[in-house]
Scaffold this motif. Structure first.
Motif, PDB file in Angstrom:
ATOM      1  N   ASP A   1      54.581  -4.242  -9.255  1.00 21.03           N
ATOM      2  CA  ASP A   1      55.657  -4.793  -8.414  1.00 21.03           C
ATOM      3  C   ASP A   1      56.049  -3.782  -7.340  1.00 21.03           C
ATOM      4  O   ASP A   1      56.183  -4.122  -6.167  1.00 21.03           O
ATOM      5  CB  ASP A   1      56.913  -5.105  -9.257  1.00 21.03           C
ATOM      6  CG  ASP A   1      56.775  -6.375 -10.071  1.00 21.03           C
ATOM      7  OD1 ASP A   1      56.239  -7.360  -9.546  1.00 21.03           O
ATOM      8  OD2 ASP A   1      57.210  -6.383 -11.235  1.00 21.03           O
TER       9      ASP A   1
ATOM     10  N   ILE B   1      53.842  -3.131  -4.115  1.00 19.91           N
ATOM     11  CA  ILE B   1      53.917  -4.253  -3.161  1.00 19.91           C
ATOM     12  C   ILE B   1      55.229  -4.167  -2.373  1.00 19.91           C
ATOM     13  O   ILE B   1      55.249  -4.307  -1.147  1.00 19.91           O
ATOM     14  CB  ILE B   1      53.803  -5.598  -3.915  1.00 19.91           C
ATOM     15  CG1 ILE B   1      52.413  -5.716  -4.540  1.00 19.91           C
ATOM     16  CG2 ILE B   1      54.080  -6.784  -2.982  1.00 19.91           C
ATOM     17  CD1 ILE B   1      52.242  -6.874  -5.490  1.00 19.91           C
TER      18      ILE B   1
ATOM     19  N   ARG C   1      54.947  -1.409   0.167  1.00 20.98           N
ATOM     20  CA  ARG C   1      54.063  -1.786   1.289  1.00 20.98           C
ATOM     21  C   ARG C   1      54.742  -2.767   2.227  1.00 20.98           C
ATOM     22  O   ARG C   1      54.549  -2.729   3.435  1.00 20.98           O
ATOM     23  CB  ARG C   1      52.787  -2.434   0.745  1.00 20.98           C
ATOM     24  CG  ARG C   1      51.819  -1.422   0.211  1.00 20.98           C
ATOM     25  CD  ARG C   1      50.407  -1.991   0.233  1.00 20.98           C
ATOM     26  NE  ARG C   1      49.520  -1.065  -0.445  1.00 20.98           N
ATOM     27  CZ  ARG C   1      48.708  -1.397  -1.430  1.00 20.98           C
ATOM     28  NH1 ARG C   1      48.632  -2.636  -1.846  1.00 20.98           N
ATOM     29  NH2 ARG C   1      47.942  -0.498  -1.983  1.00 20.98           N
ATOM     30  N   GLU C   2      55.534  -3.671   1.634  1.00 21.37           N
ATOM     31  CA  GLU C   2      56.206  -4.681   2.474  1.00 21.37           C
ATOM     32  C   GLU C   2      57.453  -4.122   3.153  1.00 21.37           C
ATOM     33  O   GLU C   2      58.139  -4.835   3.877  1.00 21.37           O
ATOM     34  CB  GLU C   2      56.584  -5.892   1.612  1.00 21.37           C
ATOM     35  CG  GLU C   2      55.368  -6.710   1.198  1.00 21.37           C
ATOM     36  CD  GLU C   2      55.705  -7.850   0.242  1.00 21.37           C
ATOM     37  OE1 GLU C   2      56.844  -7.893  -0.275  1.00 21.37           O
ATOM     38  OE2 GLU C   2      54.811  -8.682   0.004  1.00 21.37           O
TER      39      GLU C   2
END
Ligand SMILES: Cc1cc2nc3c(=O)[nH]c(=O)nc-3n(C[C@H](O)[C@H](O)[C@H](O)COP(=O)(O)OP(=O)(O)OC[C@H]3O[C@@H](n4cnc5c(N)ncnc54)[C@H](O)[C@@H]3O)c2cc1C
Length: 289
Positions: A34, A37, A40-41
């Motif tokens: 989790d 991600i 990265r976002e």
């Protein structure tokens, strides 16, 4: 994203020391399925990362004083295959086996699933039905919190920024307790739950239902126990009418919880179906209905 430092503590004590330095700008890294991600976002921008991956004491499952103690860094693959989990609480093995793909199950941890607290997190209804508690450790000591009290919304928990979720403690269910987990998704593998459900039923010698625990997820901001249905079932003689009434009551609770959300009608229908499936699975296992 600019990470200033990355720590690899070898013990919980070292991890707490690292975390105490700057709790509000630090993120804990478990399996990363989790967190990476989210980084990265750009949803998170911590300055420090503490990787729990090198802390051996946080991995594994042990029986202790009438409970199973699961280290927060234990992966789904380990939980799914662990002999103690399979013996005492197979519904948790079922929940673990339903998560993502083999790669996710080899990497993702039960502690990460709880701390991330997604609406559809698969371990959570199982842990609620098993009346699990978590141990939160900080420089101030340890505190135990029931999983139901840990969850305060979608992706929100009561874990303070200077605390690490270290263990999950689950009481061993009494004899003649049966449990199961049902997940309904858009497909059979790599699916996010549209609804997930954990159920345990204790059977008395006289054929009546003893204690019942029922929890559902993905039907509200956080998963929750459905005490209305538990109360309806407890102390009753088993009949198909009773189970039908329980399924209808669950559907109503879910519909009330979701209110005017577009998914309410669909989830009302599938919650009844999931309950029917769960009670049938338990019936097959115990051989009583
Ligand atoms: C392709 C894919 C499929 C997936 N399928 C499913 C699925 O079917 N069901 C499901 O439930 N989930 C699924 N997930 C989500 C994810 O795999 C799980 O939530 C997983 O358990 C997260 O654990 P982790 O160890 O990877 O946590 P991480 O990503 O490392 O951490 C998650 C969050 O928890 C915090 N955290 C982690 N450990 C601790 C700790 N010990 N103490 C305090 N805070 C902590 C982190 O800081 C972070 O905010 C999927 C993810 C992907 C990418």
């Amino acid at each position: 994203m600019r990470i200033l430092d990355y720590f690899q503590p070898a013990t919980v004590e070292e991890a707490i020391e690292d975390l105490c330095k700057s709790p509000h700008t630090t993120k804990i890294l478990a399996g990363g399925t989790d967190l990476i991600i989210q980084l990265r976002e750009g949803k998170l921008a911590p300055e420090y990362i503490i990787d729990l991956g090198y802390i051996a004491e946080l991995r594994g499952i042990a029986e202790k004083d009438g409970t199973l103690v699961i280290g927060s860094m234990t992966t789904y693959t380990v939980i799914e295959n662990d002999p103690l989990i399979r013996k005492y609480m197979p519904l948790l093995a079922l929940a673990a086996s339903s998560v993502g793909s083999p790669q996710i199950r080899n990497t993702g941890t039960i502690g990460g699933n709880l701390a991330n607290a997604a609406t559809a997190a698969d371990s959570i209804p199982a842990l609620l039905a098993l009346e699990a508690k978590v141990v939160l450790t900080s420089g101030r000591g340890e505190r135990e919190v029931a999983v139901g009290d840990l969850l305060i919304g979608s992706n929100k928990t009561n874990i303070a920024s200077d605390e690490i979720l270290t263990y999950i403690v689950i009481p061993l269910p009494p004899s003649f307790t049966y449990g199961t987990f049902v997940k309904l998704g858009r497909r059979k593998a790599l699916a996010i739950a549209r609804l997930n459900l954990g159920l345990t039923v204790n059977l008395k010698d006289n054929g009546e239902l003893g204690k019942v625990t029922l929890a559902v997820g993905a039907v509200g901001a956080s998963a929750y126990r459905v005490v209305q249905v538990e109360k309806l079932l407890e102390g009753q003689k088993v009949t198909s009418e009773l189970f039908t009434a329980a399924g209808k009551l669950l559907a109503q609770v879910v519909a009330d919880k979701l209110g005017s959300r577009p998914t309410a009608a669909y989830k009302k229908t599938i919650s009844k179906a999931a309950f029917k499936r769960a009670i049938a699975k338990i019936g097959t296992e115990c051989g009583r209905w």
